[in-house]
Scaffold this motif. Structure first.
Motif, PDB file in Angstrom:
ATOM      1  N   ASN A   1      11.087   2.265  -6.426  1.00 37.87           N
ATOM      2  CA  ASN A   1      11.840   1.527  -5.408  1.00 37.87           C
ATOM      3  C   ASN A   1      10.972   1.161  -4.216  1.00 37.87           C
ATOM      4  OD1 ASN A   1      14.627   1.483  -6.488  1.00 37.87           O
ATOM      5  ND2 ASN A   1      14.461   3.694  -6.381  1.00 37.87           N
ATOM      6  N   ASP A   2      10.003   1.995  -3.887  1.00 35.21           N
ATOM      7  CA  ASP A   2       9.154   1.759  -2.712  1.00 35.21           C
ATOM      8  C   ASP A   2       7.659   1.778  -3.014  1.00 35.21           C
ATOM      9  OD1 ASP A   2      11.332   1.701  -0.743  1.00 35.21           O
ATOM     10  OD2 ASP A   2      11.576   3.823  -1.254  1.00 35.21           O
ATOM     11  N   TRP A   3       7.269   2.501  -4.042  1.00 35.33           N
ATOM     12  CA  TRP A   3       5.853   2.756  -4.317  1.00 35.33           C
ATOM     13  C   TRP A   3       5.005   1.484  -4.340  1.00 35.33           C
ATOM     14  CZ3 TRP A   3       3.048   7.307  -5.209  1.00 35.33           C
ATOM     15  CH2 TRP A   3       1.763   7.141  -5.771  1.00 35.33           C
ATOM     16  N   PHE A   4       5.477   0.475  -5.035  1.00 40.96           N
ATOM     17  CA  PHE A   4       4.648  -0.708  -5.283  1.00 40.96           C
ATOM     18  C   PHE A   4       4.660  -1.730  -4.153  1.00 40.96           C
ATOM     19  CE2 PHE A   4       5.644   1.054  -9.487  1.00 40.96           C
ATOM     20  CZ  PHE A   4       4.351   1.247  -9.953  1.00 40.96           C
ATOM     21  N   ARG A   5       5.240  -1.342  -3.014  1.00 40.05           N
ATOM     22  CA  ARG A   5       5.115  -2.194  -1.831  1.00 40.05           C
ATOM     23  C   ARG A   5       4.426  -1.436  -0.688  1.00 40.05           C
ATOM     24  NH1 ARG A   5      10.849  -1.627  -1.870  1.00 40.05           N
ATOM     25  NH2 ARG A   5      10.982  -3.717  -2.706  1.00 40.05           N
ATOM     26  N   MET A   6       3.988  -0.205  -0.960  1.00 37.62           N
ATOM     27  CA  MET A   6       3.318   0.594   0.072  1.00 37.62           C
ATOM     28  C   MET A   6       1.841   0.228   0.167  1.00 37.62           C
ATOM     29  SD  MET A   6       5.103   4.317  -0.630  1.00 37.62           S
ATOM     30  CE  MET A   6       4.193   5.119   0.687  1.00 37.62           C
ATOM     31  N   ASP A   7       1.381  -0.041   1.384  1.00 37.17           N
ATOM     32  CA  ASP A   7      -0.008  -0.437   1.614  1.00 37.17           C
ATOM     33  C   ASP A   7      -0.890   0.812   1.649  1.00 37.17           C
ATOM     34  OD1 ASP A   7      -2.228  -1.926   2.112  1.00 37.17           O
ATOM     35  OD2 ASP A   7      -1.816  -2.215   4.247  1.00 37.17           O
ATOM     36  N   LYS A   8      -1.082   1.386   0.474  1.00 42.87           N
ATOM     37  CA  LYS A   8      -1.856   2.615   0.354  1.00 42.87           C
ATOM     38  C   LYS A   8      -2.629   2.557  -0.955  1.00 42.87           C
ATOM     39  CE  LYS A   8      -1.239   7.648   0.146  1.00 42.87           C
ATOM     40  NZ  LYS A   8      -0.241   8.754   0.121  1.00 42.87           N
ATOM     41  N   GLY A   9      -3.950   2.689  -0.849  1.00 42.03           N
ATOM     42  CA  GLY A   9      -4.769   2.599  -2.048  1.00 42.03           C
ATOM     43  C   GLY A   9      -4.554   1.254  -2.725  1.00 42.03           C
ATOM     44  N   ASN A  10      -4.282   1.284  -4.017  1.00 36.70           N
ATOM     45  CA  ASN A  10      -3.999   0.057  -4.775  1.00 36.70           C
ATOM     46  C   ASN A  10      -2.570   0.071  -5.304  1.00 36.70           C
ATOM     47  OD1 ASN A  10      -6.679  -1.127  -4.613  1.00 36.70           O
ATOM     48  ND2 ASN A  10      -7.334   0.485  -6.024  1.00 36.70           N
ATOM     49  N   GLN A  11      -1.653   0.571  -4.489  1.00 39.43           N
ATOM     50  CA  GLN A  11      -0.263   0.668  -4.911  1.00 39.43           C
ATOM     51  C   GLN A  11       0.479  -0.661  -4.823  1.00 39.43           C
ATOM     52  OE1 GLN A  11       0.314   5.205  -3.099  1.00 39.43           O
ATOM     53  NE2 GLN A  11       1.990   3.753  -2.965  1.00 39.43           N
ATOM     54  N   SER A  12       0.285  -1.375  -3.722  1.00 35.57           N
ATOM     55  CA  SER A  12       1.098  -2.546  -3.444  1.00 35.57           C
ATOM     56  C   SER A  12       0.799  -3.715  -4.383  1.00 35.57           C
ATOM     57  CB  SER A  12       0.898  -3.007  -2.004  1.00 35.57           C
ATOM     58  OG  SER A  12       1.666  -4.167  -1.743  1.00 35.57           O
ATOM     59  N   ILE A  13       1.887  -4.371  -4.828  1.00 31.17           N
ATOM     60  CA  ILE A  13       1.726  -5.596  -5.616  1.00 31.17           C
ATOM     61  C   ILE A  13       2.090  -6.817  -4.774  1.00 31.17           C
ATOM     62  CG2 ILE A  13       2.241  -4.388  -7.775  1.00 31.17           C
ATOM     63  CD1 ILE A  13       5.034  -5.734  -7.705  1.00 31.17           C
ATOM     64  N   LEU A  14       2.520  -6.607  -3.544  1.00 27.73           N
ATOM     65  CA  LEU A  14       2.945  -7.720  -2.685  1.00 27.73           C
ATOM     66  C   LEU A  14       1.761  -8.603  -2.311  1.00 27.73           C
ATOM     67  CD1 LEU A  14       5.500  -5.985  -0.283  1.00 27.73           C
ATOM     68  CD2 LEU A  14       5.752  -6.680  -2.679  1.00 27.73           C
ATOM     69  N   ASP A  15       2.014  -9.907  -2.268  1.00 30.60           N
ATOM     70  CA  ASP A  15       1.003 -10.914  -1.932  1.00 30.60           C
ATOM     71  C   ASP A  15      -0.134 -10.965  -2.941  1.00 30.60           C
ATOM     72  OD1 ASP A  15       2.320 -11.703   0.453  1.00 30.60           O
ATOM     73  OD2 ASP A  15       1.478  -9.975   1.495  1.00 30.60           O
ATOM     74  N   LYS A  16       0.098 -10.428  -4.128  1.00 27.36           N
ATOM     75  CA  LYS A  16      -0.907 -10.500  -5.186  1.00 27.36           C
ATOM     76  C   LYS A  16      -0.417 -11.432  -6.289  1.00 27.36           C
ATOM     77  CE  LYS A  16      -2.888  -5.971  -4.224  1.00 27.36           C
ATOM     78  NZ  LYS A  16      -3.134  -4.579  -4.690  1.00 27.36           N
ATOM     79  N   ASN A  17      -1.375 -12.094  -6.901  1.00 29.61           N
ATOM     80  CA  ASN A  17      -1.043 -13.023  -7.969  1.00 29.61           C
ATOM     81  C   ASN A  17      -1.587 -12.482  -9.292  1.00 29.61           C
ATOM     82  OD1 ASN A  17      -1.038 -15.333  -9.790  1.00 29.61           O
ATOM     83  ND2 ASN A  17      -0.653 -16.577  -7.983  1.00 29.61           N
TER      84      ASN A  17
END
Length: 210
Positions: free
Chosen positions: A134-150
């Motif tokens: 629910n939150d992991w993949f939008r957290m700006d930590k390490g390479n967790q976030s997928i936001l703004d990625k293509n």
């Protein structure tokens, strides 16, 4: 012997009566709860669309169309516009590869496929582990976030499998499944755009639900 037969008949009649009453009660409960459940589902869908593609001023549910993924999933695509500009699309996607079964998400993509945001709609993953998606993949930590990625230049696969995204700690299967749902949406949408206009040949359904 007659007494035994009489008792058996009475038992059968009692069971039939109980079954009929139970069936009628369930039917009434279904009728009473059907509309509130549908309203709640639509509200959840609307909130998810607003979360994954903010800033639109049209009604995406009035322009929704359907695409079929190569996996056979029916994906609903909600165009989100500001004036005549397409800000992006909110896509209801899913996968059946979760640790505990099906995972449903809403993901927002810019016209070029860049991920805007996501919302997890349904899952049965382990609380405290897989549920962290629910939150992991939008957290700006390490390479967790997928936001703004293509996904065209970011490998949407967990790093354990040679990808660019850090999996949820102790929940690799759930992480793989989540990213699979993201890629189902991305691949289906971009492949449709590559072959033709995204709205041509699509099945349009007003007020669709995910």
């Amino acid at each position: 012997m007659a007494k035994t037969e009489s008792t058996l008949v009475n038992m059968v009649l009692a069971l039939l009566i109980i079954t009929a009453i139970a069936g009628g009660t369930l039917g009434m409960v279904y009728k009473v709860t059907k509309e509130p459940i549908a309203v709640a589902k639509l509200a959840k869908q609307k909130k998810a669309i607003e979360q994954v593609v903010p800033g639109f001023d049209n009604n995406p549910t009035e322009e929704v169309y359907e695409l079929e993924s190569k996996e056979g999933y029916k994906l609903k695509v909600f165009p989100c516009k500001k004036g005549e500009e397409l800000l992006g699309v909110a896509i209801s996607s899913k996968t059946d590869k979760g640790f505990a079964g099906e995972i449903k998400i809403m993901v927002g993509l810019k016209p070029d496929g860049t991920i805007i945001n996501y919302s997890v709609l349904e899952h049965q993953e382990t609380p405290g582990l897989g549920s962290k998606m629910n939150d992991w993949f939008r957290m700006d930590k390490g390479n967790q976030s997928i936001l703004d990625k293509n996904p065209s230049n970011t490998k949407m696969v967990v790093s354990k499998d040679g990808g660019d995204i850090d999996a949820i700690t102790a929940a690799t299967i759930s992480s793989r499944a989540f990213l699979d749902a993201i890629m189902v949406a991305y691949n289906t949408y971009t492949e449709q755009n590559d072959s033709s206009d995204a709205t041509s040949g699509a099945t349009v359904k007003k007020g669709g639900q995910s």
